[in-house]
Design an enzyme around this catalytic site. Structure first.
Site, PDB file in Angstrom:
ATOM      1  N   ARG A 128       0.841  -1.204   0.000  1.00  0.00           N
ATOM      2  CA  ARG A 128       0.000   0.000   0.000  1.00  0.00           C
ATOM      3  C   ARG A 128       0.874   1.251   0.000  1.00  0.00           C
ATOM      4  O   ARG A 128       0.616   2.220  -0.695  1.00  0.00           O
ATOM      5  CB  ARG A 128      -0.947  -0.016   1.197  1.00  0.00           C
ATOM      6  CG  ARG A 128      -1.666   1.303   1.362  1.00  0.00           C
ATOM      7  CD  ARG A 128      -2.990   1.264   2.115  1.00  0.00           C
ATOM      8  NE  ARG A 128      -3.155   0.230   3.095  1.00  0.00           N
ATOM      9  CZ  ARG A 128      -2.682   0.278   4.350  1.00  0.00           C
ATOM     10  NH1 ARG A 128      -1.952   1.297   4.761  1.00  0.00           N
ATOM     11  NH2 ARG A 128      -2.933  -0.704   5.189  1.00  0.00           N
TER      12      ARG A 128
ATOM     13  N   ASP B 143      -6.129  20.058 -13.187  1.00  0.00           N
ATOM     14  CA  ASP B 143      -6.421  18.768 -13.813  1.00  0.00           C
ATOM     15  C   ASP B 143      -5.876  18.864 -15.236  1.00  0.00           C
ATOM     16  O   ASP B 143      -6.446  19.546 -16.095  1.00  0.00           O
ATOM     17  CB  ASP B 143      -7.939  18.525 -13.798  1.00  0.00           C
ATOM     18  CG  ASP B 143      -8.314  17.180 -14.412  1.00  0.00           C
ATOM     19  OD1 ASP B 143      -7.559  16.666 -15.254  1.00  0.00           O
ATOM     20  OD2 ASP B 143      -9.401  16.668 -14.065  1.00  0.00           O
TER      21      ASP B 143
ATOM     22  N   TYR C 172     -15.124  18.277 -15.546  1.00  0.00           N
ATOM     23  CA  TYR C 172     -15.524  16.882 -15.622  1.00  0.00           C
ATOM     24  C   TYR C 172     -16.677  16.607 -14.637  1.00  0.00           C
ATOM     25  O   TYR C 172     -16.605  16.987 -13.471  1.00  0.00           O
ATOM     26  CB  TYR C 172     -14.312  15.997 -15.303  1.00  0.00           C
ATOM     27  CG  TYR C 172     -14.624  14.541 -15.419  1.00  0.00           C
ATOM     28  CD1 TYR C 172     -14.906  13.978 -16.661  1.00  0.00           C
ATOM     29  CD2 TYR C 172     -14.682  13.732 -14.308  1.00  0.00           C
ATOM     30  CE1 TYR C 172     -15.235  12.643 -16.769  1.00  0.00           C
ATOM     31  CE2 TYR C 172     -15.003  12.390 -14.408  1.00  0.00           C
ATOM     32  CZ  TYR C 172     -15.274  11.856 -15.649  1.00  0.00           C
ATOM     33  OH  TYR C 172     -15.595  10.536 -15.758  1.00  0.00           O
TER      34      TYR C 172
ATOM     35  N   LYS D 110      -6.849   8.364 -19.799  1.00  0.00           N
ATOM     36  CA  LYS D 110      -7.054   9.060 -21.066  1.00  0.00           C
ATOM     37  C   LYS D 110      -5.762   9.063 -21.895  1.00  0.00           C
ATOM     38  O   LYS D 110      -5.330   8.028 -22.340  1.00  0.00           O
ATOM     39  CB  LYS D 110      -7.590  10.462 -20.788  1.00  0.00           C
ATOM     40  CG  LYS D 110      -8.714  10.509 -19.735  1.00  0.00           C
ATOM     41  CD  LYS D 110      -9.998   9.831 -20.161  1.00  0.00           C
ATOM     42  CE  LYS D 110     -10.993   9.648 -19.025  1.00  0.00           C
ATOM     43  NZ  LYS D 110     -11.420  10.857 -18.339  1.00  0.00           N
TER      44      LYS D 110
END
Ligand SMILES: *Cc1c(COP(=O)(O)O)cnc(C)c1O
Length: 384
Positions: A46, A170, A98, A195
């Site tokens: 983790r 972003d 978004y 993307k």
């Protein structure tokens, strides 16, 4: 090294024991300690995984940041960064953004007392007017999805500095190949690596890059504490995709520019949104801060009745959500990616029922144009 070389060389010979050119996938969830109080640098997956770490170092270098963090998705990256905020904090966001980001702020963060305002971030004045005494950050997309509105990153970085705010960008639509917000004064960059970075519509992933030691440590703490981390197989797939980012985007942008011009001249198209068109209002600012227009464009057809048959008649282009991959995709934002945004706000921004979004891939551009031409023609015949 220039960005193209950095991209191709991701992971090459980083596994010193073998000299592997493609970095191996380490599946181990835990790692043996050489002795009490000693560590190989890997304890529990983790916190750190060797494959994920190579990816994280690569994105930090590509964006010019101090820390990189790989997350299970773009939304997981945004959620991790949003955990910097506490009850009573306020954030100013781009109004064209978004849909999932809007949903996270309005449906999840609002419940724990983090409030948000949405403004046209292409106007510094609009951003300044939205600031409150408890504002902690500006969160922008540039260009925005789906309307390709452009915000001036350096100007907003100055606003953030003057008011003690974080500037979060972003950068999904540009990728570090085209735009590096940290070099323009931003504090945090976020990617939906699903993307352009992944580029093949086959991996869901998110990335965070931070600037400054203190902020990097805070985000590292949250990344581990929240733990929406990326698995090793997905980290490998993402690196494999990133190696070809520059050549993919070169072709995608070239195709997108040709298609934007074709659509701008088409009698059934009322408007085209693409930063490289001469009448795009953000063109000058965009090309001051980005190396190319990107490969996402939106267009408005003259009649909303054309939308359904256009989506039915495209053959080469796939009617699907998402963007950035090598396959061209067409999306209907009002009912897909931006359905989460209330109708009044969507309409005020311009995301209405005439708007289609096209993510341009690397197919032959004449084939793509022919596909759009036949779909528009057949739609017009049906609508009459
Ligand atoms: C897709 C997208 C996201 C969300 O990323 P996921 O990987 O789908 O979770 C965030 N921001 C932008 C601009 C996007 O296009």
């Amino acid at each position: 090294m220039r960005v193209e070389s950095c991209l191709v060389q991701i992971g090459n010979r980083k596994d010193v024991a073998t000299g592997a050119v493609s970095y191996p996938v380490y599946y181990a969830a835990t790692y043996g300690h050489p002795a009490l109080g000693q560590s190989t640098g890997f304890d529990y997956a983790r916190l750190a995984n060797p494959t994920r770490k190579v990816l994280e170092e690569a994105i930090a270098e590509l964006e010019g940041g101090d820390g990189g963090f790989a997350c299970a998705s773009g939304m997981a990256a945004i959620q991790t960064v949003a955990a910097l905020f506490s009850s009573g904090d306020h954030v100013v966001l781009s109004h064209d953004l978004y849909g999932g980001t809007y949903r996270l702020f309005e449906q999840v963060l609002a419940r724990v007392g983090v409030t948000a305002s949405y403004v046209d971030a292409s106007s510094v004045d609009a951003v300044l007017q939205a600031l409150r005494p408890n504002t902690k950050a500006l969160f922008i997309e540039t260009p925005t999805n789906p309307l390709l509105q452009v915000a001036d990153i350096a100007a907003l970085a100055k606003v953030a500095r003057d008011h003690g705010l974080l500037l979060i960008v972003d950068n999904t639509l540009m990728s570090p190949y085209l735009q590096r917000p940290l070099e323009l004064g931003a504090d945090i960059v976020i990617h939906s690596a699903t993307k352009y970075l992944g580029g093949h519509n086959d991996v869901l992933a998110g990335l965070i890059v931070t600037k400054g030691q203190e902020l990097t440590e805070r985000v590292a703490y949250l990344h581990n504490a929240i733990s929406a981390v990326l698995g090793p197989q997905d980290a490998w797939l993402l690196m494999r995709g990133m190696k070809t980012l520059a050549v993919r985007l070169d072709r995608q942008q070239e195709n997108a520019s040709r298609i934007a011009r074709f659509l701008a001249d088409h009698p059934l198209v009322e408007a085209v949104y693409f930063p490289d068109l001469p009448d795009h209002p953000g063109r000058a600012v965009h090309f001051r801060q980005a190396k190319g227009p990107g490969a996402l464009l939106s267009f408005r057809v003259v009649d909303p009745a054309l939308v359904e048959p256009v989506l039915r008649h495209v053959r080469l282009i796939t009617f699907a959500e998402s963007l950035g991959g090598v396959e061209s995709l067409i999306t209907y934002p009002a009912v897909q990616t931006h359905a989460e945004i209330p109708e009044a706000m969507r309409r005020a921004v311009g995301v209405d029922e005439k708007l289609l979004r096209l993510s341009v891939g690397i197919e032959n551009v004449d084939d793509l144009i022919a596909d759009l031409a036949q779909a528009l023609e057949r739609a017009a015949e049906e609508v009459g």
